[in-house]
Design an enzyme around this catalytic site. Structure first.
Site, PDB file in Angstrom:
ATOM      1  N   GLN A 243      32.114 -55.874  62.083  1.00 57.13           N
ATOM      2  CA  GLN A 243      31.793 -55.080  60.887  1.00 57.13           C
ATOM      3  C   GLN A 243      30.919 -55.875  59.912  1.00 57.13           C
ATOM      4  O   GLN A 243      30.987 -55.667  58.703  1.00 57.13           O
ATOM      5  CB  GLN A 243      33.095 -54.647  60.194  1.00 57.13           C
ATOM      6  CG  GLN A 243      33.864 -53.570  60.932  1.00 57.13           C
ATOM      7  CD  GLN A 243      33.118 -52.222  60.922  1.00 57.13           C
ATOM      8  OE1 GLN A 243      32.184 -52.017  60.157  1.00 57.13           O
ATOM      9  NE2 GLN A 243      33.528 -51.323  61.791  1.00 57.13           N
ATOM     10  N   SER A 244      30.094 -56.755  60.454  1.00 56.03           N
ATOM     11  CA  SER A 244      29.299 -57.648  59.605  1.00 56.03           C
ATOM     12  C   SER A 244      28.315 -56.906  58.688  1.00 56.03           C
ATOM     13  O   SER A 244      27.515 -56.078  59.158  1.00 56.03           O
ATOM     14  CB  SER A 244      28.525 -58.598  60.527  1.00 56.03           C
ATOM     15  OG  SER A 244      27.444 -59.173  59.852  1.00 56.03           O
ATOM     16  N   ASN A 245      28.370 -57.203  57.385  1.00 55.86           N
ATOM     17  CA  ASN A 245      27.380 -56.660  56.442  1.00 55.86           C
ATOM     18  C   ASN A 245      26.002 -57.228  56.743  1.00 55.86           C
ATOM     19  O   ASN A 245      24.990 -56.545  56.611  1.00 55.86           O
ATOM     20  CB  ASN A 245      27.738 -57.042  55.004  1.00 55.86           C
ATOM     21  CG  ASN A 245      29.019 -56.394  54.535  1.00 55.86           C
ATOM     22  OD1 ASN A 245      29.295 -55.258  54.886  1.00 55.86           O
ATOM     23  ND2 ASN A 245      29.807 -57.121  53.761  1.00 55.86           N
TER      24      ASN A 245
END
Ligand SMILES: Cc1ncc(COP(=O)(O)O)c(C=O)c1O
Length: 367
Positions: A97-99
């Site tokens: 879920q990396s920004n």
């Protein structure tokens, strides 16, 4: 995508240490909607009414493709370098879920490049992934996803895999690839927040701010702010609240960033450049307590500003608790910088850098 010529701020180029700078970016993109993000005063009901809190709204940096936050500022320099080198593919890595990965996928789309994301995951079976949040956006933007072990080390495992992929791409299509490290935290990415600091100076923060607080995930944003503050005469006290790792890790990261920028002969006392608080990491990366999540909801209701549970929410939760003389997490007892936080403040006017992130339903649960 238009590429602009870049000249670093005068305070960097004219400093006595400038002769040590190993390389300076020559080009940048302009990804922010406006020339600057605003600084807002927020009315928080703190126990000691003399504290004043301001927020630099880097969460409102850009609206296209749902892009925002600190990553965009780093990517202005990283993508300019990639495009300048004629890259057609961008490779980077992060959590599922990396920004950062989502921002890279978005800027690749705007720049006409292909994205390859190496995502750390518990499962190596892509068909079992929950496609939501940032991962959904990554897919919608056409990114190719490669799953890697959750605990895979960046330098020895992930970067190695990315280099092999870029060689394969070169052999099969002749195309060049450009690798962006996790969080965009390298010397080129550093310039994003050197410029952001320059922007804050032009907003005259020295007239109404004593202390600056920022969240640390990979450490790149904190390092740039620490270096910029040092080069401009240490007008502010910088505090960084970690969401993972330890204060030792982040002091070492800052030391490394300084050596990469200025060479290994440059010696500075990193502990005097930033006060790193580690108790904010709480249960660990992306794990929230009920109290932290309730705090986010209250903060949103009281200020209208959405913080995210993984980064800015944890930092603000710890900051407000410390300002109220409370112990935010159990880790507080082992964290000298947290215990001495109030006496380490320069004054009572605090600027919190809102580095963005997502407040979505999927993350509002304590995992
Ligand atoms: C919303 C948000 N805030 C803060 C950070 C931390 O920034 P850095 O990785 O530069 O320490 C990140 C990314 O890691 C982020 O996504």
């Amino acid at each position: 995508m238009k590429i602009f010529d870049y000249r670093a701020p005068k305070w960097l180029l004219e400093h006595s240490l400038a002769k040590n700078i190993r390389s300076l970016p020559q080009k940048r993109l302009r990804l922010l909607d406006k020339q600057e993000t605003k600084i807002e005063k927020v009315g928080l009901n703190l126990q000691n009414g003399s504290f004043q809190m301001y927020i630099k709204r880097d969460d409102q940096s850009h609206n296209e493709l749902h892009l925002q936050g600190n990553k965009l500022r780093k990517l202005e320099f990283l993508f300019a370098e990639a495009l300048g080198k004629g890259a057609k593919h961008i490779l980077t890595a992060g959590g599922l879920q990396s920004n950062h990965c989502r921002a890279v996928a978005g800027v690749s789309q705007l720049s006409g490049l292909k994205t390859h994301l190496f995502l750390r995951s518990d499962s190596n079976d892509a068909s079992r992934l929950k496609i939501n949040g940032n991962l959904l956006i990554d897919f919608l933007l056409g990114s190719k996803i490669y799953l890697v072990e959750k605990r895979a080390q960046y330098l020895t495992e992930i970067e190695y895999k990315m280099k092999i992929l870029s060689e394969k791409i070169k052999v099969s299509s002749g195309d060049e690839s450009y690798i962006i490290p996790i969080g965009g935290s390298n010397t080129t990415g550093l310039f994003g927040y050197l410029e952001q600091f320059d922007e804050m100076i032009k907003q005259n923060i020295d007239e109404f701010i004593d202390d600056i607080v920022v969240t640390s995930g990979s450490g790149g944003t904190m390092s740039a702010l620490a270096i910029a503050n040092y080069f401009t005469g240490s007008k502010f006290k910088l505090h960084s609240f970690c969401v993972c790792d330890s204060s030792t890790y982040f002091y070492n990261h800052l030391k490394q960033e300084i050596q990469d920028l200025l060479g290994s002969e440059t010696k500075v006392d990193v502990k005097s450049m930033v006060n790193i608080v580690q108790c904010s990491r709480g249960l660990g990366y992306a794990k929230s307590t009920k109290e932290e999540l309730e705090f986010l909801v209250d903060f949103f209701r009281n200020t209208g500003i959405a913080l995210d549970p993984v980064y800015t929410g944890k930092a603000m939760y710890a900051l407000v608790n410390l300002l109220n003389g409370q112990k935010p997490t159990l880790d507080y007892h082992n964290d000298e910088n947290a215990r001495n936080f109030l006496s380490n403040l320069k004054g009572n006017r605090i600027l919190f850098i809102h580095t963005g992130g997502q407040l979505d339903k999927n993350r509002l649960s304590n995992k």
